[in-house]
Motif scaffolding. Structure first.
Motif, short mmCIF file in Angstrom:
data_model
loop_
_atom_site.label_atom_id
_atom_site.label_comp_id
_atom_site.label_asym_id
_atom_site.label_seq_id
_atom_site.Cartn_x
_atom_site.Cartn_y
_atom_site.Cartn_z
N LYS A 371 76.59 -46.05 9.39
CA LYS A 371 77.90 -45.45 9.59
C LYS A 371 78.90 -46.31 8.85
O LYS A 371 79.10 -47.48 9.16
CB LYS A 371 78.25 -45.37 11.07
N ILE A 372 79.53 -45.72 7.80
CA ILE A 372 80.52 -46.42 6.99
C ILE A 372 81.84 -45.69 7.19
O ILE A 372 82.02 -44.56 6.71
CB ILE A 372 80.13 -46.44 5.50
N GLY A 373 82.76 -46.33 7.88
CA GLY A 373 84.00 -45.64 8.22
C GLY A 373 83.69 -44.47 9.14
O GLY A 373 83.14 -44.63 10.22
N ASP A 374 84.03 -43.27 8.68
CA ASP A 374 83.74 -42.07 9.46
C ASP A 374 82.50 -41.33 8.96
O ASP A 374 82.19 -40.24 9.44
CB ASP A 374 84.94 -41.11 9.40
N THR A 375 81.80 -41.89 7.98
CA THR A 375 80.64 -41.23 7.38
C THR A 375 79.36 -41.78 7.98
O THR A 375 79.13 -43.00 7.98
CB THR A 375 80.63 -41.45 5.85
N THR A 387 77.90 -46.63 -3.58
CA THR A 387 76.79 -46.40 -2.66
C THR A 387 76.82 -44.93 -2.26
O THR A 387 77.89 -44.40 -1.91
CB THR A 387 76.91 -47.29 -1.41
N LYS A 388 75.66 -44.27 -2.35
CA LYS A 388 75.59 -42.84 -2.02
C LYS A 388 74.89 -42.66 -0.69
O LYS A 388 73.84 -43.26 -0.44
CB LYS A 388 74.85 -42.08 -3.12
N VAL A 389 75.50 -41.81 0.17
CA VAL A 389 75.01 -41.57 1.53
C VAL A 389 74.77 -40.08 1.70
O VAL A 389 75.62 -39.26 1.36
CB VAL A 389 76.03 -42.07 2.57
N ARG A 390 73.58 -39.73 2.22
CA ARG A 390 73.28 -38.34 2.55
C ARG A 390 73.46 -38.14 4.05
O ARG A 390 72.76 -38.77 4.86
CB ARG A 390 71.85 -37.98 2.14
N ASN A 394 73.18 -32.83 5.11
CA ASN A 394 72.74 -32.78 3.72
C ASN A 394 73.91 -32.82 2.74
O ASN A 394 73.85 -32.21 1.65
CB ASN A 394 71.87 -31.54 3.45
N GLU A 395 74.94 -33.50 3.10
CA GLU A 395 76.09 -33.72 2.22
C GLU A 395 75.93 -35.08 1.53
O GLU A 395 75.60 -36.07 2.17
CB GLU A 395 77.39 -33.69 3.01
N MET A 396 76.18 -35.11 0.22
CA MET A 396 76.07 -36.35 -0.54
C MET A 396 77.47 -36.95 -0.70
O MET A 396 78.37 -36.34 -1.30
CB MET A 396 75.47 -36.08 -1.92
N VAL A 397 77.64 -38.14 -0.15
CA VAL A 397 78.94 -38.81 -0.17
C VAL A 397 78.81 -40.08 -0.98
O VAL A 397 77.95 -40.93 -0.70
CB VAL A 397 79.42 -39.14 1.27
N SER A 398 79.65 -40.23 -2.02
CA SER A 398 79.69 -41.45 -2.84
C SER A 398 80.86 -42.32 -2.39
O SER A 398 82.01 -41.86 -2.37
CB SER A 398 79.83 -41.10 -4.32
N ILE A 399 80.55 -43.55 -2.04
CA ILE A 399 81.57 -44.45 -1.52
C ILE A 399 81.65 -45.67 -2.44
O ILE A 399 80.65 -46.37 -2.64
CB ILE A 399 81.21 -44.91 -0.09
N PRO A 400 82.81 -45.94 -3.05
CA PRO A 400 82.94 -47.15 -3.88
C PRO A 400 82.65 -48.40 -3.05
O PRO A 400 83.03 -48.50 -1.88
CB PRO A 400 84.40 -47.10 -4.35
N ASN A 401 81.98 -49.34 -3.67
CA ASN A 401 81.63 -50.57 -2.95
C ASN A 401 82.85 -51.35 -2.49
O ASN A 401 82.83 -52.03 -1.46
CB ASN A 401 80.75 -51.45 -3.84
N GLY A 402 83.94 -51.24 -3.28
CA GLY A 402 85.16 -51.92 -2.86
C GLY A 402 85.69 -51.37 -1.56
O GLY A 402 86.23 -52.13 -0.72
N SER A 403 85.54 -50.05 -1.35
CA SER A 403 85.99 -49.45 -0.08
C SER A 403 85.10 -49.87 1.08
O SER A 403 85.57 -50.02 2.21
CB SER A 403 85.99 -47.92 -0.21
N ILE A 404 83.81 -50.03 0.81
CA ILE A 404 82.89 -50.44 1.88
C ILE A 404 83.25 -51.82 2.40
O ILE A 404 83.15 -52.11 3.60
CB ILE A 404 81.44 -50.41 1.36
N ASN A 408 84.34 -50.76 8.34
CA ASN A 408 83.32 -51.19 9.29
C ASN A 408 82.00 -50.50 8.95
O ASN A 408 81.96 -49.28 8.73
CB ASN A 408 83.73 -50.83 10.72
N VAL A 409 80.93 -51.28 8.90
CA VAL A 409 79.61 -50.76 8.56
C VAL A 409 78.69 -50.97 9.76
O VAL A 409 78.52 -52.10 10.23
CB VAL A 409 79.03 -51.45 7.32
#
Length: 541
Positions: A371-375, A387-390, A394-404, A408-409
């Motif tokens: 769980k990264i933020g709300d994803t 970083t890509k999260v499914r 089945n939604e593909m979410v791309s999150i910049p590493n700087g945002s991660i 909160n992870v």
């Protein structure tokens, strides 16, 4: 009759000898110390005097050589031969070429004039050159045909020989595949397989065969064109249009050769180092090579980082050896590129640094449920930039590493691997139901539900004693982090089944108790033996 014939014969002989008795008038009869100009064994004229330091013999040799060159030149025109008066005598010339010079001393000894001798010599030269060219043309044609046939035979034999050698080598390589030709290994990791090595050797053999064919055909064409006088100029043109530019290029290459060698060496070393790095980190990833405290998941990002550093270092080393390195244009382009990179790489650098930190801190791995933020979802790709999260939907979410790095992870899979991932759900039941019954139903549901661990054991917390109900929280352990929605769903089903079997309503009562005529809202075992339900009190107003 015989006497008349004899008289006529004697007269003819006398006339002939009388015509040849004028030695001074014909250059065919040499005077003492005269040197003949000879072409194809035929004497054309004589020199009798010196010119400067050149003796008559030297003059004759030089004139013979000049005539030989003119006769062999297919573009030479015999009509271009003429005489030209000079201060030192009369020259026989062809264009800018001086064939011979008749001096006054030559004419005096020959009892003639320089102009007469020169004209006579020019006529003889024209005739001799024409005859020589005819003979040369005919003989050269015959020789050219013969040499062409010979060259064709040699070409065919060479092509057949090259093809045979190439075919034999290919067959030999095919037979030795996996036997004499074996793969290269380091420990249990295969650097290059036997099939790949054999295919590489086959490619080299076939390429060499084609290169030899081309070289043989090019040599054949140039040689055949050079065999015939009429096509020699084509051979020269082919050589001029190919070999001359190649020679110029070759001179530049020779001049640049030391730097070229250094660039090739840097390229080969860089390629070898990158290949070894690829092999080494693949082996670490596959755990065929192991190091203490090195996580196999670090292998791929570490290789990418190493590759970048290797290429950057190689470019810095190779730059001074590039052509035009010191030119102003090269420096200006480098300055512009540097400015663009400086302004445009701020976000990139931050993402790369964040990606490196996330990798080497083991924040998550490929396939982890996080769980990264709300994803919430599974990690399907991670690199130095994003970083890509499914998600479960089945939604593909791309999150910049700087945002991660600023979010909160939560890594559910890490807890699941250690059997410490807790799933929890709550039910609210009124105070009239004994808590022992409620907890018994919840524990029974947990024991029969899918995906839950028996050890550690589930536990129940009474989170809140609200105004109308008790909030019971069931906590269970699971190692199926990637199936959390399914595990929750199955658990909820079992909870409903167990409560229905026990006759307990899952509800949160909200009511106002009217004490007159209503039972107290506590379990019966706590009411006491003397408890009686109160009656309604009616008061008349």
């Amino acid at each position: 009759m015989k006497l008349i014939i004899q008289v006529l014969f004697v007269a003819i002989v006398l006339i002939m000898f009388s015509g040849q008795s004028t030695v001074g008038q014909t250059p065919n009869t040499p005077a003492p110390d005269g040197a003949a100009v000879v072409v194809k064994g035929k004497r054309l004229f004589y020199f009798y005097s010196n010119i400067g330091t050149y003796t008559p013999r030297q003059r004759a040799i030089m004139a013979s050589e000049a005539l030989q060159r003119l006769a062999e030149n297919p573009d030479f025109d015999v009509d271009s031969i003429r005489v030209q008066e000079t201060a030192s005598g009369t020259d026989i010339v062809s264009g800018p070429t001086v064939i011979a010079t008749v001096t006054p001393e030559d004419a005096k000894i020959a009892q003639s004039s320089t102009t007469q001798m020169a004209n006579d010599f020019a006529s003889r030269v024209r005739l001799a050159v024409s005859e020589r060219r005819e003979e040369t043309t005919t003989s050269n044609l015959a020789i050219g045909v013969g040499l062409t046939v010979l060259a064709t035979v040699v070409l065919l034999l060479s092509l057949v020989l090259v093809s045979k050698l190439a075919a034999d080598l290919c067959i030999s390589i095919g037979h030795q595949r996996g036997q004499a030709i074996k793969g290269l290994k380091i420990q249990n990791a295969e650097l290059i397989g036997a099939n790949a090595l054999a295919d590489l050797l086959l490619t080299i053999v076939k390429f060499s065969q084609i290169l030899l064919w081309f070289s043989l055909l090019a040599t054949y064409v140039v040689q055949v064109l050079g065999f015939f006088p009429g096509t020699k100029h084509l051979a020269k043109a082919v050589i001029a249009n190919t070999l001359v530019p190649l020679a110029s290029i070759w001179e530049k290459v020779i001049e640049y050769f030391p730097s070229l060698v250094m660039l090739i060496l840097i390229t080969l070393v860089t390629y070898a180092v990158m290949g070894f790095a690829r092999f080494f980190f693949d082996s670490l990833r596959d755990e065929t090579i192991k190091f203490a405290d090195f996580d196999p998941d670090w292998a791929e990002p570490t290789f990418k980082l190493s590759r970048f550093l290797i290429i950057a270092f190689a470019m810095m080393v190779a730059m001074p050896y590039l052509p035009g390195w010191e030119s102003p244009a090269f420096k200006q382009v480098g300055l512009v590129v540097g400015i663009l990179v400086s302004f445009g790489s701020t976000g990139v650098v931050s993402n790369v640094m964040a990606g490196a930190v996330l990798t080497y801190t083991n924040a998550f791995k490929f396939g982890d449920r996080v769980k990264i933020g709300d994803t919430v979802g599974d990690i399907v790709e991670k690199n130095l930039f994003v970083t890509k999260v499914r998600t479960p939907k089945n939604e593909m979410v791309s999150i910049p590493n700087g945002s991660i790095m600023t979010s909160n992870v939560t890594n559910y899979s890490t807890l699941a691997r250690d059997k410490q991932l807790i799933l929890y759900t709550s039910v609210t039941i009124g105070y009239d139901e004994p808590w022992e019954n409620v907890e018994s139903c919840l524990m029974a549901a947990a024991s029969e539900s899918y995906g839950l661990l028996k050890d550690p054991k589930p536990f129940i917390l009474q989170k809140e004693l609200a105004d109308f109900y008790v909030d019971y929280q069931l906590n269970v352990y699971t190692d199926l982090a990637n199936e959390m929605p399914v595990v929750y769903s199955e658990l909820h089903k079992k909870i409903q089944d167990k409560f229905n079997e026990a006759g307990i309503e899952i509800m949160s009562p909200h009511f106002f108790a009217v004490r007159d005529g209503n039972e107290i809202a506590i379990p019966k075992q706590y009411r006491g033996e003397n408890y009686k339900r109160p009656t309604f009190g009616i008061t008349q107003a």
